[in-house]
Design an enzyme around this catalytic site. Structure first.
Site, PDB file in Angstrom:
ATOM      1  N   HIS A 176      31.340  53.073  62.017  1.00  6.67           N
ATOM      2  CA  HIS A 176      30.125  53.803  62.322  1.00  6.67           C
ATOM      3  C   HIS A 176      29.520  52.989  63.527  1.00  6.67           C
ATOM      4  O   HIS A 176      28.913  53.701  64.331  1.00  6.67           O
ATOM      5  CB  HIS A 176      28.946  53.681  60.923  1.00  6.67           C
ATOM      6  CG  HIS A 176      27.834  54.047  61.358  1.00  6.67           C
ATOM      7  ND1 HIS A 176      27.159  55.005  61.181  1.00  6.67           N
ATOM      8  CD2 HIS A 176      26.548  53.382  61.970  1.00  6.67           C
ATOM      9  CE1 HIS A 176      25.955  55.521  61.410  1.00  6.67           C
ATOM     10  NE2 HIS A 176      25.708  54.213  61.868  1.00  6.67           N
ATOM     11  N   GLU A 177      29.477  51.765  63.114  1.00 12.32           N
ATOM     12  CA  GLU A 177      28.649  50.929  64.408  1.00 12.32           C
ATOM     13  C   GLU A 177      29.492  50.956  65.734  1.00 12.32           C
ATOM     14  O   GLU A 177      29.033  51.119  66.792  1.00 12.32           O
ATOM     15  CB  GLU A 177      28.724  49.316  63.911  1.00 12.32           C
ATOM     16  CG  GLU A 177      27.952  49.042  62.972  1.00 12.32           C
ATOM     17  CD  GLU A 177      26.267  49.833  62.865  1.00 12.32           C
ATOM     18  OE1 GLU A 177      25.794  49.963  63.846  1.00 12.32           O
ATOM     19  OE2 GLU A 177      25.805  49.894  61.612  1.00 12.32           O
ATOM     20  N   ASP A 213      28.275  58.446  61.912  1.00 15.33           N
ATOM     21  CA  ASP A 213      29.042  58.678  60.757  1.00 15.33           C
ATOM     22  C   ASP A 213      30.122  59.631  60.940  1.00 15.33           C
ATOM     23  O   ASP A 213      31.305  59.274  60.283  1.00 15.33           O
ATOM     24  CB  ASP A 213      28.139  59.609  59.711  1.00 15.33           C
ATOM     25  CG  ASP A 213      27.059  58.572  59.160  1.00 15.33           C
ATOM     26  OD1 ASP A 213      27.240  57.626  59.346  1.00 15.33           O
ATOM     27  OD2 ASP A 213      26.139  59.080  58.450  1.00 15.33           O
ATOM     28  N   GLU A 244      22.669  58.847  64.380  1.00 15.36           N
ATOM     29  CA  GLU A 244      23.179  58.205  63.048  1.00 15.36           C
ATOM     30  C   GLU A 244      24.453  59.237  62.551  1.00 15.36           C
ATOM     31  O   GLU A 244      25.205  58.896  62.105  1.00 15.36           O
ATOM     32  CB  GLU A 244      22.235  58.116  61.990  1.00 15.36           C
ATOM     33  CG  GLU A 244      21.399  56.972  62.389  1.00 15.36           C
ATOM     34  CD  GLU A 244      21.966  55.655  62.549  1.00 15.36           C
ATOM     35  OE1 GLU A 244      22.910  55.384  61.781  1.00 15.36           O
ATOM     36  OE2 GLU A 244      21.883  54.837  63.421  1.00 15.36           O
ATOM     37  N   HIS A 270      28.517  54.294  67.502  1.00 13.60           N
ATOM     38  CA  HIS A 270      27.379  54.011  68.324  1.00 13.60           C
ATOM     39  C   HIS A 270      27.776  53.480  69.838  1.00 13.60           C
ATOM     40  O   HIS A 270      27.173  53.946  70.543  1.00 13.60           O
ATOM     41  CB  HIS A 270      26.414  52.830  67.657  1.00 13.60           C
ATOM     42  CG  HIS A 270      25.527  53.602  66.606  1.00 13.60           C
ATOM     43  ND1 HIS A 270      24.805  54.653  66.592  1.00 13.60           N
ATOM     44  CD2 HIS A 270      25.356  52.951  65.387  1.00 13.60           C
ATOM     45  CE1 HIS A 270      24.059  54.782  65.566  1.00 13.60           C
ATOM     46  NE2 HIS A 270      24.497  53.968  64.540  1.00 13.60           N
TER      47      HIS A 270
HETATM   48 ZN   LIG Z   1      23.898  53.531  62.854  1.00  6.41          ZN
END
Ligand SMILES: [Zn+2]
Length: 413
Positions: free
Chosen positions: A277-278, A359, A355, A281
């Site tokens: 997930h990071e 995901d 976000e 980003h």
């Molecule tokens: Zn996040």
């Protein structure tokens, strides 16, 4: 009534409205959370855990109400009784240079805010967080953190405000443009290096130790071309038991931090799903879009400042007859707090969208992530006693992440 009287009324009204809207939202949110254990909720909490999460929410709500009542009263008193003008006049008696008056004025406000904020953060840490079993901070660490934070605010804030005041003094009509450029350069620096430089002042970062987790992480990072050297384990457990992870930086200067609490409480596959997930980003360039958005935001504010700051009524509204950069700035910030709220709404909705995107990236790039991220987020909510039924309006204003149930539902769909 004179223009400055109207401005004063406007400032007081906005402070009051800001307080009332904030209080109303907190109240609606508190009511919204007080729901019986539903089927949805029971996927996450058992009855004991759920009741504890409600009690935690209520405790924070009551304390938040108390602190916002006190701080609003103090601000209203400061404006009505002319405390800002008094401080300005006192400084002018001993300091000749306008620029140094501004720098000292802001310095005193930073130190005052730090000192007056101490009881609140002490109570939040050692009474509330302690009661619910989250707190790991020692008194010594608490004091050290506060001193370091204040020194850092002074070291970064004072040269910056000095420079902006100087630009204002020297460039006049070009102030808004050059001031904005300066803030852009500064925020670019902070976006790139901020975490890398300042986080180590508060936390120890170390590479993941050899073992099963590191092997799995290495395989994932290789598949995504993310250098393992940019991944750190952070000793968050010295302050709190809560779990988290973050991405920060731009280009080559990037960093993913995994809280040691996260590594302790999640399975290997859950940690990698969170890591993915990071990485999402990073890969989806969220830092760049956030940076661009914050630049547009400061451009709007500087354009308005360039247009309005020269008006002596701004300082007069706070009780000073001497035109003063910092007093005008305070009036300006208070008058435009509704605009800041609107810009904040946009930034939050943007961040919540990101976000979901991160995901999705995790699902697309790590086999089994849908299920592992799902269970990781559940554990994360339980371990932090997160609110499950926040009020939609409260979410719009305050949430940079989607509410947990919506996020989980999205992972399942
Ligand atoms: Zn996040």
């Amino acid at each position: 009534m004179s223009t400055s009287d109207w401005l004063l009324i406007g400032i007081l009204a906005f402070v009051a409205i800001d307080f009332l809207i904030g209080t109303l939202l907190n109240y609606l949110n508190e009511k919204s959370n007080q729901q019986p254990l539903s089927e949805q909720v029971s996927q996450i909490y058992d009855l004991t855990g759920y009741n504890k999460s409600l009690e935690y929410g209520t405790t924070k709500y009551k304390f938040g109400l108390f602190t916002s009542v006190v701080s609003t009263i103090v601000i209203l008193l400061a404006i009505v009784l002319g405390w800002f003008a008094w401080l300005d006049a006192s400084l002018r008696e001993v300091i000749r240079s306008d620029l140094m008056v501004t720098v000292s004025f802001v310095g005193i406000l930073i130190v005052l805010a730090a000192i007056t904020g101490l009881p609140t953060s002490y109570y939040a840490t050692f009474v509330i967080e302690e009661k619910f079993g989250f707190n790991k901070t020692t008194k010594k660490l608490f004091i050290a953190d506060n001193i370091k934070q204040t020194l850092l605010s002074l070291a970064l804030g004072l040269p910056l405000i000095g420079l902006i005041a100087w630009i204002y003094q020297e460039l006049n009509s070009l102030f808004w443009l050059v001031g904005w450029l300066l803030i852009s350069v500064f925020s670019l620096f902070m976006f790139i290096f901020g975490t890398r430089i300042f986080l180590p002042l508060f936390n120890k970062l170390k590479p993941l130790p050899a073992g099963e987790l590191r092997d799995e992480v290495e395989a994932y990072c290789q598949s995504q071309g993310f250098p393992l050297s940019k991944l750190w384990e952070m000793d968050a457990s010295k302050r709190s038991t809560k779990l988290n992870a973050f991405f920060s930086g731009m280009g080559k200067v990037k960093i993913i931090g995994l809280y040691d609490t996260l590594i302790q409480k999640l399975t290997t596959k859950e940690v990698v799903a969170v890591l993915a997930h990071e990485v999402g980003h990073y890969k989806r360039k969220h830092v760049y879009t956030m940076f661009l958005f914050s630049n547009v935001q400061t451009l709007i504010l500087f354009a308005l400042m360039g247009w309005l700051l020269g008006n002596p009524n701004l300082a007069r509204a706070l009780g000073s007859e001497i035109p003063s950069f910092h007093l005008s700035l305070i009036s300006f910030v208070l008058l435009f707090s509704p605009l800041s709220t609107i810009l904040g709404l946009i930034a939050n909705s943007f961040s919540r969208f990101n976000e979901y995107q991160a995901d999705q990236f995790s699902i697309d790039t790590y086999p089994g992530a849908r299920e592992h991220l799902h269970s990781a987020l559940k554990k994360l909510s339980v371990e932090s006693l997160k609110d499950l039924n926040p009020h939609p309006m409260y979410v719009k204003v305050n949430y940079s992440h989607p509410p947990i149930l919506e996020r989980l539902a999205n992972l399942k769909s």
